[in-house]
Write a protein that holds these residues in place. Structure first.
Motif, mmCIF file in Angstrom:
data_model
loop_
_atom_site.group_PDB
_atom_site.id
_atom_site.type_symbol
_atom_site.label_atom_id
_atom_site.label_comp_id
_atom_site.label_asym_id
_atom_site.label_seq_id
_atom_site.Cartn_x
_atom_site.Cartn_y
_atom_site.Cartn_z
ATOM 1 N N CYS A 1 -1.685 -7.443 3.939
ATOM 2 C CA CYS A 1 -1.137 -8.320 3.032
ATOM 3 C C CYS A 1 0.639 -8.238 3.060
ATOM 4 C CB CYS A 1 -1.235 -7.928 1.406
ATOM 5 S SG CYS A 1 -0.641 -6.355 0.931
ATOM 6 N N GLY B 1 4.201 -7.892 1.638
ATOM 7 C CA GLY B 1 5.138 -7.577 0.579
ATOM 8 C C GLY B 1 6.494 -8.042 0.896
ATOM 9 N N LYS C 1 7.118 -5.001 -5.415
ATOM 10 C CA LYS C 1 6.912 -6.404 -4.858
ATOM 11 C C LYS C 1 6.128 -6.898 -5.954
ATOM 12 C CE LYS C 1 8.857 -5.312 -0.960
ATOM 13 N NZ LYS C 1 10.091 -6.398 -0.776
ATOM 14 N N THR D 1 2.105 -10.467 -4.369
ATOM 15 C CA THR D 1 1.473 -10.112 -2.980
ATOM 16 C C THR D 1 0.090 -10.371 -3.039
ATOM 17 O OG1 THR D 1 2.533 -7.995 -3.821
ATOM 18 C CG2 THR D 1 1.776 -8.106 -1.627
ATOM 19 N N ALA E 1 -3.221 -7.926 -2.289
ATOM 20 C CA ALA E 1 -2.681 -6.719 -2.177
ATOM 21 C C ALA E 1 -3.823 -5.853 -2.479
ATOM 22 C CB ALA E 1 -1.591 -6.235 -3.088
ATOM 23 N N MET F 1 0.125 -3.268 4.539
ATOM 24 C CA MET F 1 0.889 -4.139 4.130
ATOM 25 C C MET F 1 1.957 -4.143 5.119
ATOM 26 S SD MET F 1 3.546 -3.958 0.726
ATOM 27 C CE MET F 1 2.560 -4.979 -0.632
ATOM 28 N N CYS G 1 5.831 -5.158 5.146
ATOM 29 C CA CYS G 1 6.793 -5.101 3.829
ATOM 30 C C CYS G 1 8.203 -4.882 4.223
ATOM 31 C CB CYS G 1 6.474 -3.763 3.111
ATOM 32 S SG CYS G 1 7.348 -3.494 1.659
ATOM 33 N N THR H 1 2.889 -5.001 -6.676
ATOM 34 C CA THR H 1 2.540 -4.137 -6.122
ATOM 35 C C THR H 1 3.624 -3.105 -6.394
ATOM 36 O OG1 THR H 1 1.679 -5.494 -4.632
ATOM 37 C CG2 THR H 1 1.896 -3.217 -3.923
#
Ligand code: FAD
Lengths: 379, 383
Positions: free
Chosen positions: B129, B131, B161, B164, B167, B173, B175, B217
């Motif tokens: 994912c 971020g 975050k 997302t 998530a 992640m 990020c 997140t």
């Protein structure tokens, strides 16, 4: 399908770009307009195009042509749009050549095509009879005579009809206006007894012809293709015409964007360049995006003329819808973003909108082609 | 040329033998294969198809073979794509790994990072994912505040975050964090961490469509080893921009999912024809215009790819994203207009939910207004 230019096509593009930038453009158009030139184009420019071999581009090599691709010819048409270059190129070397090389018999081809390639023969397609184009709406008639045919009727908006050596006349040999069946094509010399021509000045400073045919006698060998079966070849020729007009419209749109972005960087108001205003930035950016889409459709349409034997109707309508809409937006936006100066005759931007609307309407505007697209798609 | 022809023939034959019949049907949204540690395959064929494609590296056709990729040239990848669509083969994997972070690791990552992450991305074993966005950093992404404190061999990350996507279902992640607070763009780094790391909490947010595809997140003293920084420390913004280009290109293709029926076929089925024409004459022309614009956009994706030698399409991606997402929204509007109240029921897979979800297309991955800003500045030179 490759949507980029090959070397030969790139070469044609660059040569068209630099030649037309040096020898055509709004100043030449202004000169033609203000001198009441009865041709509606510059004879000198046309002679130079002949020297460059442009009229022979689409003619097969066996008939003394260059046998280049539609993509190559499309580059010239696009540049003709950018530089507002008028000449017999479109009616003769695009439209006329398409009809003759596809539908003409061997004798007709060897009689006409080499002359066109040399720049010694011009053509015009006498098609429209109503103010809004519709190729099925043909009332001009041909009837059988003892040794040929008799032609009667009226045509309007014939591009180059006032100068062409030979007219390709779309006439009805049976049925009634609106029918697909019963259309036939004939080659008729402009200087024939019973053919009367009136020149009309149109808003893009070009000249077209209204033509009347009264009891014009035609021989059998003036027929192109098969009697009553002219609609299919006419349709393919109009597909070719619409795709090349789309290339011209793309050139116009691109040039308008280019000139407008230049102005946005130059013109100051409130102490800053007007191009720093987001309201104008977004409109310019959105126009640029639309032009990118139009580029792709024109390219794909030109390529499909070269690559596939299949009917190009669908892609022709796609290209024309996109090009008409984009050119309409570009020409309108460019005047608006220039402010008052964009409305003056002294400033060049106005020439583009005038040419664009004519090219849009020729052989059907975006509304006509939207409808046609839906029809062809079965809904 | 002949090499490509051979490649095409071989590919066609291989697909003929290895693509399960059920993977040659149009894919409902719910059967998209995301992969990942806890992924539950919707069928054995779905799993088999992923494994077979991953074995050849064809889930990431142009990635180098040494990391498990297909090692194909751009032209070969185009052929593969054509052959896949010729049999309406489903995409074996939908992944932020192959589409986004994978290319970035390949371009900017250390050899060790490539070895660690690329094979798992290509095999669909790890789901990723993104971020980026924070409550106070949306369009102004570089204004992000998640803070990474330098602890020598690792960072301790604190921040929040938001938006997302997936998530709660992802394994890792990528990020963006702040590694130097004294400068804006120059103080950002791109880091990778496991979502199971202590201190990571993902809380789903419900959308207007009634679904929860994305989360808030929270990052609470999350440890990130320094070898998980992609590229140089403080050079994350360059990589983020590169990644956004990929994301835009991906979003530009959003409406391009093969479907059983075209828009006009669905409209015809619902509205009917009268004298050979769609009975609603106004809708008919809107449909035709949409179909023409859609095809123009597809051709543009193709042309831009043909024009660029590099893997990324650069600034043109802003235009592809802008237009592709608008087209998808227009498609959804036309669908509910065509199917009327049938499309407006609140069922699990109802058209209404897809229509509502599409409203986010012109926001996610940078809003349409931001795309127009990019085009104005970087392409037209206005500013
Ligand atoms: C479905 C969906 C999925 C998402 N998935 C993810 C994800 O996985 N990971 C992630 O990090 N983020 C994700 N996002 C977040 C997304 O990137 C942001 O929502 C987006 O960048 C906009 O930021 P914002 O929401 O803060 O809006 P704002 O930036 O507050 O924008 C509000 C409005 O102001 C306009 N605006 C702002 N600045 C300007 C400007 N300079 N000029 C003109 N107009 C301006 C915007 O265009 C918008 O219309 C997702 C969003 C959605 C909707």
């Amino acid at each position: 399908m490759q949507l980029i230019l090959n070397e030969e096509e790139q070469m044609v593009r660059e040569s068209a770009q630099s030649f037309l930038a040096d020898n055509a453009g709004p100043s030449l158009l202004r000169e033609i307009r203000d001198s009441n030139n009865s041709l509606g184009y510059s004879e000198k420019l046309w002679q130079q195009m002949i020297e460059l071999g442009w009229p022979s581009l689409l003619i097969p090599e066996q008939f003394d042509g260059l046998g280049f691709s539609h993509v190559a010819m499309g580059q010239i048409m696009e540049q003709a749009g950018c530089h507002l270059a008028n000449s017999p190129m479109f009616a003769t070397a695009v439209l006329g050549v398409s009809i003759l090389s596809k539908e003409g018999n061997e004798q007709q081809k060897s009689q006409w095509l080499p002359k066109i390639a040399m720049g010694n023969l011009t053509l015009a397609l006498a098609l429209d009879e109503t103010a809004r184009p519709d190729p099925l709406n043909i009332a001009t008639s041909v009837t059988k005579s003892t040794d040929g045919f008799i032609l009667n009727g009226n045509k309007s908006m014939v591009i180059d009809g006032q100068i062409a050596d030979q007219l390709i006349v779309v006439a009805r040999s049976s049925g009634k206006p609106g029918d697909r069946q019963g259309i036939s094509l004939f080659v008729v010399p402009r200087k024939t007894a019973g053919v009367e021509i009136t020149s009309t000045l149109i808003m893009d400073s070009r000249i077209t012809a209204n033509i009347s045919f009264s009891g014009v006698a035609l021989r059998e060998d003036q027929l192109i293709g098969t009697i009553d079966q002219g609609m299919d070849p006419l349709t393919s020729a109009l597909n070719v015409a619409n795709i090349h007009l789309s290339a011209e419209l793309l050139g116009i749109a691109n040039e308008c964007l280019h000139r407008t972005v230049g102005y946005l960087k130059d013109r100051k108001q409130f102490g800053v360049n007007i191009g720093s205003f987001q309201a104008l930035q977004h409109r310019a950016a959105s126009l640029w995006s639309d032009i990118e889409l139009c580029k792709s459709t024109v390219m794909a349409a030109l390529r499909s003329l070269d690559e596939s034997a299949a009917d190009a109707s669908l892609i022709a309508s796609i290209a024309k819808v996109k090009a008409c809409k984009v050119a309409q937006l570009a020409t309108n936006e460019s005047i608006q973003m220039h402010g008052g100066i964009g409305m003056t005759d002294e400033f060049d931007i106005g020439f583009f909108i005038k040419r664009a609307r004519i090219a849009q309407m020729l052989f059907g505007d975006h509304r006509y082609h939207l409808n046609r697209y839906a029809e062809l798609s079965g809904y | 040329m002949s090499d490509l022809t051979t490649f095409r023939e071989d590919t066609r034959q291989w697909l003929e033998e290895h693509c399960p019949a059920s993977m040659r049907t149009y894919m409902p949204e719910s059967e998209k294969c995301w992969g990942g540690r806890d992924y539950k395959f919707s069928s054995d064929d779905q799993k088999l198809w992923l494994m077979r494609m991953a074995d050849r590296g064809w889930t990431a056709p142009t990635f180098p073979k040494e990391y498990g990729g297909g090692g194909l040239s751009k032209d070969e990848a185009k052929v593969l794509k054509e052959e896949l669509s010729a049999i309406t083969a489903r995409a074996p994997l939908a992944s932020m790994g192959t589409e986004m972070i994978g290319p970035a690791i390949l371009e900017f990552g250390t050899e060790a990072l490539k070895q660690q992450h690329l094979p798992a991305i290509i095999r669909g074993e790890i789901r990723w994912c993104q971020g980026y966005s924070e409550p106070n950093a949306g369009s102004d992404l570089a204004g992000l505040q998640a803070n990474a404190e330098d602890m020598g061999d690792h960072f301790i990350v604190n921040g929040q975050k938001v938006w997302t996507s997936y998530a709660d279902k992802s394994d890792w992640m990528f990020c963006l964090v702040k590694t130097d607070n004294s400068v804006k763009h120059g103080g950002i780094s791109l880091v990778l961490f496991d979502m199971k790391s202590p201190g990571v909490t993902a809380r789903p947010i419900k959308l207007i469509s009634g679904r929860s595809p994305f989360c808030e997140t929270f990052l609470d003293n999350v440890r990130v080893d320094k070898d998980q920084v992609v590229g140089e420390i403080n050079n994350g913004w360059t990589i983020a921009k590169y990644l956004l280009t990929h994301e835009r290109e991906m979003l530009g293709r959003i409406g391009n999912v093969p479907a059983e029926k075209t828009l006009s076929e669905r409209a015809t089925a619902s509205i009917g024809l009268k004298d050979g024409r769609l009975a609603d004459s106004a809708l008919r022309l809107e449909l035709a215009e949409w179909e023409i614009d859609f095809q123009s956009h597809q051709l543009t994706i193709e042309r831009v790819r043909d024009e660029t030698a590099a893997a990324s399409v650069g600034n043109s991606s802003a235009m592809l994203k802008l237009y592709g997402t608008q087209l998808n929204q227009r498609r959804r509007e036309l669908l509910i207009a065509s199917e009327g109240f049938d499309a407006m029921t609140w069922k699990e897979d109802s058209e209404a939910r897809l229509w509502l979800r599409s409203k986010g297309n012109t926001i996610e991955g940078g809003t349409s207004e931001v795309q127009l800003n990019i085009i104005s500045r970087r392409i037209l030179g206005l500013g």
